[in-house]
Motif scaffolding. Structure first.
Motif, PDB file in Angstrom:
ATOM      1  N   THR A  47      25.400   6.231  48.935  1.00  0.00           N
ATOM      2  CA  THR A  47      25.288   7.300  47.946  1.00  0.00           C
ATOM      3  C   THR A  47      24.036   8.123  48.248  1.00  0.00           C
ATOM      4  N   ARG A  48      23.943   9.287  47.619  1.00  0.00           N
ATOM      5  CA  ARG A  48      22.770  10.145  47.819  1.00  0.00           C
ATOM      6  C   ARG A  48      21.496   9.407  47.412  1.00  0.00           C
ATOM      7  N   LYS A  49      21.529   8.699  46.299  1.00  0.00           N
ATOM      8  CA  LYS A  49      20.334   7.991  45.829  1.00  0.00           C
ATOM      9  C   LYS A  49      19.987   6.829  46.754  1.00  0.00           C
ATOM     10  N   GLU A  50      20.986   6.181  47.325  1.00  0.00           N
ATOM     11  CA  GLU A  50      20.714   5.108  48.286  1.00  0.00           C
ATOM     12  C   GLU A  50      20.097   5.669  49.564  1.00  0.00           C
ATOM     13  N   ILE A  51      20.600   6.800  50.026  1.00  0.00           N
ATOM     14  CA  ILE A  51      20.025   7.441  51.215  1.00  0.00           C
ATOM     15  C   ILE A  51      18.578   7.832  50.934  1.00  0.00           C
ATOM     16  N   SER A  52      18.345   8.435  49.779  1.00  0.00           N
ATOM     17  CA  SER A  52      16.988   8.799  49.381  1.00  0.00           C
ATOM     18  C   SER A  52      16.086   7.574  49.353  1.00  0.00           C
ATOM     19  N   TYR A  88      15.189   6.321  52.897  1.00  0.00           N
ATOM     20  CA  TYR A  88      14.132   7.122  53.529  1.00  0.00           C
ATOM     21  C   TYR A  88      12.763   6.810  52.920  1.00  0.00           C
ATOM     22  N   LYS A 115      12.049  13.721  53.435  1.00  0.00           N
ATOM     23  CA  LYS A 115      13.513  13.657  53.517  1.00  0.00           C
ATOM     24  C   LYS A 115      14.088  12.971  52.284  1.00  0.00           C
ATOM     25  N   ILE A 144      16.390  14.904  49.011  1.00  0.00           N
ATOM     26  CA  ILE A 144      17.781  14.579  48.680  1.00  0.00           C
ATOM     27  C   ILE A 144      18.000  14.549  47.168  1.00  0.00           C
ATOM     28  N   VAL A 145      17.001  14.076  46.426  1.00  0.00           N
ATOM     29  CA  VAL A 145      17.141  13.935  44.970  1.00  0.00           C
ATOM     30  C   VAL A 145      16.212  14.888  44.213  1.00  0.00           C
ATOM     31  N   GLU A 161      17.509  15.911  40.864  1.00  0.00           N
ATOM     32  CA  GLU A 161      18.133  14.858  40.063  1.00  0.00           C
ATOM     33  C   GLU A 161      17.064  14.103  39.272  1.00  0.00           C
TER      34      GLU A 161
END
Length: 138
Positions: A46-51, A54, A76, A80-81, A84
């Motif tokens: 998910t976007r939050k997991e990728i964030s 990093y 990076k 991403i967030v 959010e």
């Protein structure tokens, strides 16, 4: 995050990856932990997991005093967030300080301002207030 719905929680797969990286980090094998998290970024997350990945990589580089790599990964991850909502973490202090140690005063200022605006939904972000003076000392 204000809302703790199931969509905000990390997947079991991601939790396993982080635990594995934590294990290596605990045994002072930070480069191996970085490799694990870097490889995790090649998987569907998910976007939050990728964030989060990093940012974790950035924290590991910061502990190794490799501030350029830390700064790049923090930027990076936060980008991403950027728009959010998410919860306060004491790691934000480390992130801003790593930007400063790397000479990334523009990024430090940008992200500190971004994080300070989050006080509207999470009062804990007030804990970053002292960094404003720290940043001016540079």
């Amino acid at each position: 995050m204000i809302n703790n719905s199931s969509k905000d929680k990390a997947s079991k797969k991601y939790i396993r990856i982080v635990r594995k990286a934590n294990l290596y980090d605990g045994f002072l094998m930070k480069n191996k932990a970085i490799d694990i998290m870097t490889n995790a970024l090649k998987q569907p997350l998910t976007r939050k997991e990728i964030s989060s990945a990093y940012i974790y990589i950035g924290l590991l580089y910061s502990e190794l005093k490799e501030y350029k790599e830390a700064s790049d990964n923090f930027h990076k991850g936060l980008s991403i967030v950027e728009r959010e909502e998410f919860r306060y973490s004491p790691n934000f202090n480390k992130i801003i300080k790593a930007f400063i140690k790397n000479g990334d005063l523009e990024k430090a200022t940008f992200w500190l301002d971004n994080l300070n605006r989050r006080k509207l939904y999470d009062k804990k972000f007030k804990r970053l207030g002292y960094l404003n003076s720290y940043l001016k000392k540079g």
